[in-house]
Write an enzyme that holds these catalytic residues in place. Structure first.
Site, PDB file in Angstrom:
ATOM      1  N   CYS A   7       2.523  -8.481  14.434  1.00 15.80           N
ATOM      2  CA  CYS A   7       3.807  -7.765  14.606  1.00 15.80           C
ATOM      3  C   CYS A   7       4.986  -8.723  14.459  1.00 15.80           C
ATOM      4  CB  CYS A   7       3.915  -7.137  15.989  1.00 15.80           C
ATOM      5  SG  CYS A   7       2.721  -5.860  16.354  1.00 15.80           S
ATOM      6  N   HIS A  55       4.015   1.542   2.402  1.00 18.88           N
ATOM      7  CA  HIS A  55       5.248   0.855   1.976  1.00 18.88           C
ATOM      8  C   HIS A  55       5.946   1.662   0.876  1.00 18.88           C
ATOM      9  CE1 HIS A  55       2.451  -2.636   3.081  1.00 18.88           C
ATOM     10  NE2 HIS A  55       3.340  -2.588   4.057  1.00 18.88           N
ATOM     11  N   LYS A 111      -3.189   5.042  11.604  1.00 24.29           N
ATOM     12  CA  LYS A 111      -2.164   4.491  10.721  1.00 24.29           C
ATOM     13  C   LYS A 111      -2.843   3.703   9.612  1.00 24.29           C
ATOM     14  CE  LYS A 111       1.778   1.401  10.496  1.00 24.29           C
ATOM     15  NZ  LYS A 111       2.186   0.046  10.829  1.00 24.29           N
ATOM     16  N   HIS A 136       0.858  -1.184   0.000  1.00 25.87           N
ATOM     17  CA  HIS A 136       0.000   0.000   0.000  1.00 25.87           C
ATOM     18  C   HIS A 136       0.898   1.239   0.000  1.00 25.87           C
ATOM     19  CE1 HIS A 136       0.913   0.490   4.222  1.00 25.87           C
ATOM     20  NE2 HIS A 136       0.243  -0.600   4.591  1.00 25.87           N
ATOM     21  N   CYS A 157       2.554 -11.506  19.314  1.00 24.45           N
ATOM     22  CA  CYS A 157       1.599 -11.006  18.316  1.00 24.45           C
ATOM     23  C   CYS A 157       2.087 -11.433  16.950  1.00 24.45           C
ATOM     24  CB  CYS A 157       1.476  -9.480  18.376  1.00 24.45           C
ATOM     25  SG  CYS A 157       0.496  -8.855  16.984  1.00 24.45           S
ATOM     26  N   CYS A 207      -3.282  -6.921  21.089  1.00 27.09           N
ATOM     27  CA  CYS A 207      -2.211  -6.043  20.601  1.00 27.09           C
ATOM     28  C   CYS A 207      -2.858  -4.756  20.092  1.00 27.09           C
ATOM     29  CB  CYS A 207      -1.444  -6.728  19.467  1.00 27.09           C
ATOM     30  SG  CYS A 207      -0.446  -5.568  18.502  1.00 27.09           S
ATOM     31  N   LYS A 247      -3.649  -2.283   5.634  1.00 29.13           N
ATOM     32  CA  LYS A 247      -4.538  -3.188   4.898  1.00 29.13           C
ATOM     33  C   LYS A 247      -5.478  -3.904   5.854  1.00 29.13           C
ATOM     34  CE  LYS A 247      -4.029  -3.527   0.400  1.00 29.13           C
ATOM     35  NZ  LYS A 247      -3.320  -4.431  -0.470  1.00 29.13           N
ATOM     36  N   HIS A 255      -2.600  -4.247  16.139  1.00 27.49           N
ATOM     37  CA  HIS A 255      -3.402  -5.068  15.232  1.00 27.49           C
ATOM     38  C   HIS A 255      -4.845  -5.274  15.689  1.00 27.49           C
ATOM     39  CE1 HIS A 255       0.613  -5.878  13.679  1.00 27.49           C
ATOM     40  NE2 HIS A 255      -0.015  -6.025  12.540  1.00 27.49           N
TER      41      HIS A 255
END
Ligand code: MSP
Length: 529
Positions: free
Chosen positions: A133, A24, A307, A21, A130, A155, A310, A158
Site C-alpha cells: 500500500c 487501471h 478485488k 490490468h 505496508c 495487511c 496482479k 495485500h
C-alpha cells in the site's frame, strides 16, 4: 480563463512495479470519457495521467529484477504504461512521471515552503508500514496472520505482513487541518463522491487526525528532502503533488496552465480516496492553494468476488479484451455495465452478451441497416424529408431529452446513466424502423415521399447518436460519421458540440453516404472461451 469555465480531470498516477490490468484501464477510460464529453461540449478541458515511480515497492521490484529502479521504471513506462493509452484509446493532454525533473523540483519547492512556514518538524516514527500500500498502518487496520505469517500483523489488502518501522522522520502537521477539512466537507458536499464514500471519510476525520510522517531514511529511491539529503520524501506526499506539478505550478509563479485548470477533478479508486480527500487537501491548505474541485472514488472490478489484482493472480491485461472485442467495446462495457461509484464483477460471459445484444445488434445493426437502405433506395444520397408525423416528432423529442438527461448525468459523474440516456435513442430508432417498415414502404411507388421522411429521420437520428456516443465509442462513431457523409457538410466529428446535438436537420439532404462495414463484427465463440 478562470478554472470555473474549464474542466480538468486526472487519474491516479500508477505504480510501475507491474504492467497494467483492467482495473487501471477502467479508471483511465472513465476519466477519458469525462474529458472527451467536456471537450465536445466546448469546455476548455485538460486531462492528465501518469506514473508513480518512487518508493520502496518499485525499488524492491527493480532489485529483484537486477536493474536500477530508474531502468525498471523506464522499461515499464515505455513497454506497458504508455502503450496502454493507445490500447484503450485515451486522448490525454499530458502524461507525468514522478522521476521527471519538472515534478521533482516542484515537490522540493512545495516541501520547502511548508518547512519555512513551520508546518514540518522532525520526530520519531514508530509503527507499521505496508509496502504494498505504501502506507503507514494503525493496528486497527491490520489482521492477525496465520500459517507462515502466524504471530505477525498482516495487511488485509495485500495479505502480507506489515513491516515494523522505527525511524527519525519529518512530520507534516496534518492534525492542524482537521477542522478545516470538516468545514470543507460540510460546505462543499460534492467534494467527495459518491455519498457513501463521503460519509466514510467524514467519520474518519471526525475521529481525529494525526500528523503524517513524510520522509524516509532507510532507502534512497525518492525525491531528496531539500534541507536534509539523508531523507527522501514519502512516496504519497511526492505523488500527490503531480496534480499541480504537471500544471507547471511553483511557489513563485503558479503559471498559465495552473490558473486555467486548477482545481481539478480527481478520479480515483475508492481504496485511495483517503489520500486524495484528506491528506491532499490538507497539503494544499498548508500551502495556501485551492483544494481540488472533486474527488470521485469509483468501485473495484471484482473477479470471483474479490478485488482484481496482479498480486492475487487475478489480473487481466486490457489487451486480452481489446484484441477480441476492440477498444470501443472495452470502453462501453465497463462504463455501461457498472454503476460508476460501485463495485462490479467482471465476467467474459457478461461482456460477450452485452457486446452482442447492445453493440452489435442494438447500435451496429441499426447503423448498418439505415446506411444500407439509403444506399439501396436513395442511391446513397441522404433524402429530403417530407411532412413530419407524430412518430418523427417522437424521435426528435427522444434525442432532445437524451441530450439533457445525459448532460445532467455527466455533471454528477454518473457515466453509466449518461450512456443509458443516450441509448434510449438507439432503442427508439430501432422501434421506429420496426413500426415504419421502410423496406415495405419502398415497394409502394406512391409512398416515395414517406420513405424519404423515414430514412431522413433515421439518418438524422444516427447523426445525433454519432455525436453523443463519440466520447465513449470514438472509433465506431467516426466510421458512422464518415458513412453518413456528414464530414464535408458539418466538419469533423470531434468538433460537433454535444449541447447542440439535439437540434434537428443538421445532416443536409444531398449528403453522400458510403458503405459501412459492421461496426461490431461477430465474435467467434472460441475467442472468449
Ligand atoms: N500510485 C498510487 C496512486 C497515486 S495518485 C497520486 C496507486 N497506484 S496503483 O497503481 O496501485 O493504482 C491504483 C488505482 O488503480 C486505483 O486507485 C484504481 O484507480 C485502479 N485500480 C487498481 N485495481 C483496481 C480494481 N481491481 N478495480 C478498479 N480499479 C482498480 O495507488
Amino acid at each position: 480563463m478562470a478554472a470555473g469555465d474549464s474542466f480538468s480531470v486526472t487519474t491516479p498516477i500508477f505504480y510501475v512495479n507491474d504492467a497494467p490490468h483492467i482495473g487501471h484501464a477502467y479508471t483511465e477510460v472513465a476519466a477519458d470519457v469525462l474529458a472527451r464529453w467536456h471537450r465536445q461540449s466546448g469546455v476548455d478541458t485538460w486531462s492528465l495521467t501518469g506514473t508513480d515511480e518512487h518508493g520502496q515497492k518499485i525499488l524492491r521490484t527493480a532489485v529483484a529484477n537486477g536493474v536500477t529502479p530508474k531502468e525498471w521504471a523506464d522499461k515499464l513506462v515505455a513497454d506497458a504504461w504508455v502503450p496502454l493509452l493507445q490500447t484503450i484509446d485515451i486522448a490525454n493532454d499530458d502524461f507525468i512521471r514522478t522521476t521527471e525533473e519538472r515534478h521533482e523540483s516542484v515537490v522540493q519547492q512545495f516541501l520547502q515552503k511548508l518547512y519555512d512556514d513551520g508546518l514540518i518538524y522532525d520526530g520519531e516514527y514508530e509503527g507499521y508500514y505496508c509496502v504494498g500500500c505504501e502506507e503507514y498502518k494503525q493496528p486497527s487496520d491490520l489482521v492477525d496472520g496465520s500459517g507462515e505469517f502466524e504471530g505477525q500483523y498482516v495487511c488485509p489488502i495485500h495479505g502480507r505482513p506489515v513491516e515494523v518501522l522505527k525511524e527519525k522522520n519529518y512530520f507534516f502537521r496534518m492534525s492542524r487541518f482537521q477542522q478545516r477539512l470538516l468545514d470543507l466537507y460540510e460546505s462543499q458536499p460534492d467534494f467527495i463522491q459518491p455519498d457513501s464514500l463521503r460519509n466514510e471519510i467524514v467519520s474518519f476525520v471526525r475521529r481525529g487526525l494525526d500528523d503524517l510522517s513524510i520522509s524516509r531514511q532507510s532507502f534512497d529511491w525518492g525525491v531528496r528532502v531539500p534541507w536534509d539529503d539523508k531523507h527522501v520524501v514519502y512516496v504519497w506526499f511526492d505523488a500527490l503533488i503531480n496534480y499541480i506539478s504537471a500544471l507547471g505550478w511553483n511557489p513563485e509563479q503558479p503559471g498559465e496552465l495552473f490558473d486555467r485548470f486548477w482545481p481539478s477533478n480527481h478520479i480515483v479508486g475508492k481504496d485511495i480516496a483517503r489520500f486524495h480527500a484528506v491528506i491532499w487537501p490538507a497539503m494544499l491548505m498548508a500551502a495556501d492553494l485551492p483544494v481540488p474541485r472533486r474527488v470521485f472514488g469509483h468501485g473495484w472490478l471484482l473477479v470471483g468476488g474479490e478485488k482484481m489484482s496482479k498480486s492475487k493472480l487475478t489480473g487481466i491485461a486490457p489487451s486480452q479484451i481489446t484484441d477480441v472485442f476492440g477498444s470501443d467495446a472495452f470502453r462501453y462495457y465497463f462504463l455501461r455495465a457498472i454503476a460508476f461509484g460501485q463495485d462490479g464483477s467482471f465476467s467474459w460471459e457478461d461482456l460477450a452478451a452485452r457486446y452482442q445484444a447492445e453493440l452489435a445488434n442494438g447500435f451496429g445493426n441499426l447503423a448498418s441497416r439505415v446506411v444500407a437502405m439509403v444506399g439501396r433506395y436513395c442511391d446513397g444520397v441522404v433524402p429530403e424529408a417530407g411532412p413530419l408525423g407524430e412518430a418523427e416528432a417522437g424521435i426528435q423529442r427522444t434525442v432532445a431529452d437524451a441530450v439533457v438527461a445525459a448532460t445532467a448525468a455527466i455533471d454528477r459523474f454518473a457515466i453509466h446513466d449518461s450512456i443509458a440516456a443516450v441509448w434510449s435513442i438507439v432503442d427508439e430508432l430501432n422501434g421506429y424502423l420496426t413500426v415504419q417498415e421502410p423496406w415495405k414502404v419502398a415497394k409502394d411507388e406512391s409512398q416515395t415521399e414517406r420513405l424519404r421522411t423515414i430514412l431522413y429521420t433515421a439518418a438524422e437520428g444516427l447523426r445525433a447518436l454519432a455525436v453523443l456516443l463519440s466520447p465513449v465509442l470514438p472509433q465506431a462513431t467516426q466510421k458512422l460519421w464518415t458513412a453518413l457523409g456528414a464530414e464535408p457538410h458539418l466538419g469533423a466529428l470531434v468538433d460537433q458540440r454535444i449541447p447542440d446535438a439535439g437540434e434537428w436537420e443538421q445532416l443536409p439532404a444531398g449528403a453522400r453516404t458510403q458503405a459501412l462495414e459492421a461496426l461490431f463484427p461477430r465474435i467467434e465463440h472460441e475467442a472468449t472461451a
